[in-house]
Design an enzyme around this catalytic site. Structure first.
Site, PDB file in Angstrom:
ATOM      1  N   HIS B  51      -6.176  27.173  89.110  1.00 33.25           N
ATOM      2  CA  HIS B  51      -4.743  26.942  88.963  1.00 33.25           C
ATOM      3  C   HIS B  51      -4.260  27.297  87.558  1.00 33.25           C
ATOM      4  O   HIS B  51      -3.203  27.885  87.379  1.00 33.25           O
ATOM      5  CB  HIS B  51      -4.462  25.466  89.262  1.00 33.25           C
ATOM      6  N   HIS B  97       3.411  24.806  95.668  1.00 34.89           N
ATOM      7  CA  HIS B  97       2.957  23.418  95.608  1.00 34.89           C
ATOM      8  C   HIS B  97       2.355  23.082  96.966  1.00 34.89           C
ATOM      9  O   HIS B  97       2.765  22.129  97.630  1.00 34.89           O
ATOM     10  CB  HIS B  97       4.103  22.473  95.231  1.00 34.89           C
TER      11      HIS B  97
END
Lengths: 229, 762
Positions: B51, B97
């Site tokens: 990430h 998300h």
């Protein structure tokens, strides 16, 4: 026209309110912070724009009513000054008991943003000549509710300003976007029906790019009522 | 390496919990020349996560074109920025998300939107528009409905209160997202082009401040979770979910914009994934300074937080600021005005190191806190956390061709095709998405010119510079179709770029830049890695052909459950500039008698991967192809024609194919206006492909008869294929004629099918 805009923390629809008052009424605008205790002396119009004051986490408008400026707005309104509360501004006026009843969660439980139609009912300083207006709504808690006695009084005193209706001006279950009692979309209050609380957003329907200009009619009516002797 | 190996005394359980491999641990030891302590290891876990580090994708992302004469900021900052002239710039980015939204859809989606909004105003820009791109499992999957409701409620709940209009988006349902939904949020802001704020910690001796909400225990190890897949035996990781507070988020925005206009902050950085760790590391690394933070000074809302918890908390609505010491008092005054916490927590140094101090056991919230005596708990070179993070050239494998498909079935008669058009319109993948976007405020701030439901959202932005007031018009579209990418990652990804920009063009805009959200399964799967690489090449090729830069983006990997990856899903959000509001064009018919014209031609039959194929399985075999030269010619032509004023309506052919596009000419008209229909003559060719294929590079326009000959001549000289389909009628029907057969579709019935696409999901 000198209009005071009163944004609370969390108010988010003040830009379009300012634009509408400037564009339609040529108004001079003063932003008055919620922490102030006085309105400018020569103000003749007060607008409480929409949004989510203090996040509306408790109950829409429930915290904003305690802000210092609300007392000045109350005094102004009690003297007959024009006060317009749109969406969250309507909720604040209700929480502050300047208008009766309550605005509850929409009957379908969802936030709803789209164009609807309202029909002008009892006349007052904000009432345009036109019988049916196309206006946008954008709210999750707009279902007007009041007890039987209050409903009777509102009808009797001619305080029902706008009802949800269809394009032809007919009220029906389908034309009522949130389950409001008696399809109430807007209410008059104050000694001279000088307070208007309205769930739809007339300020978002004032310029051609908005998809219509019916909202401008309401602002123009208010301006005319100020000019009237 | 051998020396490092000998010090590998860390236990496997810990490493696996932190998602650090043995080899990565060895690399850490090698870089530091010693074993890291536990706090340091936690910082590595976050910063070296997929990430934060993009370790599997970084090598490939370098192939994306990010330059252009209008580009003010490319990838690498909070968001990208493009000059829009007259001293203004747009700042935009898309971000995913996915994992949090699958675990807790409402909060996951809300904080996804909150995070992307913070990225925009961290750059000093006021957000003016958002869009969302959503993927859910099959409508029949038992979790789909609840996930859809939660995600839409989350996006609406945050965006409506924050006060930014949602002007477009897309949503697709496919069983291959059953175990892993996608939530990608886009935001765009506007700012004076010379007043951009960057996430940099410049100026040795300057103060580092936290601004916004207090730090709590929520979201710890969110970055690491977001870099993992779902599956049996894995905990739901609910503790890693953050909670959004749009009210405080809005206050934080107002404070940041005020800090910018007063020139009080030298650098602003969103405290998003990996919180204080990544924000401070990134700020220090970008300006090649050093960071020294004392955790004792961090305002907090949970008791007895450990140094690692304070470093990795992903509590929402927080920013990290770099401020000249003499201005700190003024910054605190702005924070107080907006009712936000603000505290000096450290300073900028010249050491290029990331130094974190804390007093063991100190808790300011305890009734009798122990005396402070902060000791160093972390002392790492910034490089080790950033540039020296691993970059993997992961193995790739060309996927084996899928098993043989049944042969193409004989196409049914026209009447049956028309029946099928209704089935298509009723699909949430094709029909009206109003159930979704009505839950979003599309018109707050009063600037929305084109609301969701059309090709592109268009907004008006009032600007003022040097006392001169003027308006800018911006257009937005977000597109991507994982089904095509699954069939051919290169072509499918190029098609996403083409569709997003084509949607801007038909709305009357000139595409100026884009941002991409790449959502894939595990990069450790060589076939997924191959698709990712092909996808990036496809986007790069399309951007090259269409002369449009990629200025920001996001990569989300490990989108899979029990080893079953999602459809490879690149999402492209494109931003365009409308020179004149008179150019804004809509898809709906406007005048009786206008000629309906198809511009462009697909490079393949468009059936495989289409919604029609998903419903009726024709056994179509052709793989997706796009001709980017033809796409460019088509877009240039339509843009010029709109500017010339010769097109009455324009609409991209996409989901549901040409017949859906033709019906939209009637359906996207205001339902209260008088209805229009169409009379269409179909050519003598494969009708299923013609009516329902979803191949790219096609636009349906309507044109006044008097203009037609000129249009035809210019199309010929512009190398754009033009084909007359029929004309606009005042009937309430769309009439199709094919050789001797004809069929009629009632617009009223079609409207009802289209409008009720979400009836079962709503």
């Amino acid at each position: 026209m000198h209009a005071a805009i009163v944004p609370f923390p969390g108010t988010n629809a003040e830009e379009e309110m300012i634009a509408a008052l400037r564009f339609v009424c040529g108004a001079k605008i003063t932003r008055v912070a919620h922490t102030e205790r006085e309105l400018p002396i020569d103000v003749d119009f007060v607008a409480l724009p929409g949004g989510f004051s203090y996040g509306d986490y408790l109950r829409a408008g429930a915290i904003a009513k305690t802000a210092p400026i609300l007392e000045a707005v109350r005094t102004f309104a009690n003297r007959g000054g024009l006060v317009l509360g749109v969406c969250n501004g309507f909720q604040i006026l209700v929480e502050a008991s300047l208008l009766p009843g309550a605005l509850l969660r929409n009957d379908h439980g969802r936030f709803d943003c789209r164009d609807i139609f309202v029909r002008t009912e009892h006349r007052g300083p904000f009432s345009p000549e036109a019988r049916v207006l196309r206006l946008p709504i954008a709210h999750g808690e707009g279902r007007f509710h009041a007890d039987d006695e209050t409903m009777k009084r509102l009808e009797g005193e001619g305080r029902i300003a706008f009802r949800y209706a269809d394009a032809a001006g007919e009220t029906s279950r389908n034309a009522n976007p949130n389950g409001s009692r008696e399809a109430i979309a807007g209410l008059y209050g104050g000694p001279k029906k000088n307070i208007l609380g309205l769930m739809p957003h007339p300020e978002r329907m004032t310029e051609p790019h908005h998809g219509g200009t019916d909202g401008a009619l309401l602002f123009r009516a208010a301006l005319d009522s100020l000019k009237a002797p | 390496m051998v020396a490092a190996e000998s010090r590998l005394d860390v236990d496997d359980v810990l490493l696996s919990r932190l998602k650090i491999t043995r080899a990565e641990y060895a690399r850490i030891v090698d870089l530091l020349g010693r074993a890291p302590n536990l706090v340091e290891l936690g910082a590595f876990s976050a910063m070296w996560s997929e990430h934060c580090s993009y370790k599997s994708s970084r090598l490939h992302l370098e192939r994306l074109p990010s330059e252009g004469k209008s580009v003010l900021q490319g990838p690498g900052e909070n968001a990208g920025a493009i000059d829009i002239g007259d001293g203004f710039a747009v700042v935009f980015k898309i971000e995913s998300h996915n994992h949090p939204s699958f675990i807790e859809p409402k909060q996951g989606a809300a904080t996804g939107l909150g995070g992307i909004l913070r990225d925009i105003f961290a750059m000093g820009a006021r957000p003016v528009a958002t869009l969302d791109s959503l993927r859910f499992g099959s409508e029949k999957h038992p979790r789909t409905r609840a996930l859809l409701h939660g995600v839409v409620r989350g996006i609406g709940g945050y965006g409506n209160a924050f006060g930014v209009p949602n002007v477009g988006g897309e949503v697709q349902f496919d069983a291959r997202y059953d175990g892993n939904i996608l939530v990608n949020a886009f935001a765009c802001g506007v700012i004076e082009s010379d007043r951009l704020v960057f996430g940099r910690a410049s100026g040795v001796g300057n103060a580092i401040l936290t601004l916004g909400a207090k730090t709590g225990r929520d979201g710890i190890h969110g970055a690491t979770m977001a870099s993992d897949s779902f599956g049996k035996g894995k905990s739901a990781a609910r503790g890693a979910i953050q909670v959004g507070d749009p009210f405080r988020g809005k206050m934080l925005m107002e404070a940041c914009l005020e800090l910018r206009s007063l020139g009080l902050a030298l650098g602003i950085q969103d405290m998003g994934a990996a919180g204080l760790t990544s924000s401070s590391v990134e700020m220090g690394a970008r300006s090649k300074t050093g960071i020294d933070i004392d955790l004792d000074l961090v305002p907090r809302r949970a008791k007895a937080m450990s140094p690692l918890e304070l470093l990795l908390s992903e509590s929402q609505e927080r920013m990290l600021l770099v401020v000249r010491p003499e201005l700190v008092e003024k910054v605190v005054a702005v924070a107080t005005k907006w009712e936000l916490d603000c505290a000096t927590v450290g300073r900028v140094t010249d050491t290029t190191r990331w130094v974190i101090r804390a007093t063991q056991g100190y808790d300011p919230l305890s009734p009798s806190p122990i005396a402070r005596d902060a000791q160093i708990v972390c002392d790492l070179p910034l490089r080790a956390l950033t540039e020296d993070a691993p970059r993997y050239e992961r193995p790739m494998r060309v996927p084996s061709p899928s098993s043989t498909i049944a042969p193409r079935t004989a196409p049914p008669p026209l009447a049956v095709l028309c029946e099928r058009a209704f089935r298509l319109l009723r699909q949430p993948n094709v029909g009206s998405k109003a159930w979704v976007y009505r839950q979003y405020d599309q018109i707050v701030r009063g600037g929305t010119v084109q609301r969701p439901g059309c090709s592109a959202g268009v907004i008006r932005v009032p600007c003022e510079r040097d006392g001169v007031a003027f308006e800018k018009f911006l257009a937005f579209s977000v597109d991507g179709n994982g089904r095509f990418v699954d069939l051919d990652a290169h072509a499918g990804s190029a098609m996403a770029v083409a569709e997003a920009t084509r949607n801007l063009v038909v709305a009357g805009a000139r595409p100026i830049g884009l941002t991409d959200g790449l959502n894939f399964g595990s990069p450790e799967n060589p076939e997924t890695m191959f698709a990712l690489s092909q996808c990036i090449d496809g986007i790069a090729e399309a951007c090259g052909a269409l002369a449009i830069p990629v200025v920001s983006g996001n990569v989300s990997l490990y989108n899979e459950t029990d080893g079953r990856p999602i459809l490879p899903t690149p999402i492209v959000a494109a931003v365009g500039l409308v020179d004149d509001i008179a150019n804004v064009t809509t898809p709906s018919w406007k005048n009786e008698g206008d000629i309906i014209v198809l511009l462009g031609a697909g490079a393949w039959d468009g059936l495989r991967g289409s919604e029609y194929e998903a419903l009726f399985s024709t056994g179509a075999q052709e793989l997706p192809v796009i001709d980017l030269t033809a796409e460019r010619a088509l877009q240039d032509f339509v843009r010029a024609e709109i500017k010339r004023g010769s097109l009455v309506s324009a609409n991209d052919v996409a989901d549901g194919g040409l017949l859906t596009t033709l019906l939209e000419g009637s359906l996207l008209r205001d339902e209260h206006a008088s209805p229009f229909g169409a009379a269409v003559e179909l050519p003598n060719e494969d009708l299923e492909a013609f009516l329902f294929g979803e191949s790219s590079s096609r636009i349906v326009v309507s044109v006044a008869p008097a203009q037609f000959d000129h249009l035809l001549a210019r199309a010929r000289s512009g190398d754009v294929l033009l084909r007359v389909l029929g004309h606009v009628t005042t009937d309430d029907t769309v009439r199709l004629t094919h050789e001797k057969a004809s069929a009629t579709i009632s617009v009223a019935l079609a409207r009802s099918a289209h409008a009720n696409a979400f009836a079962e999901l709503g």
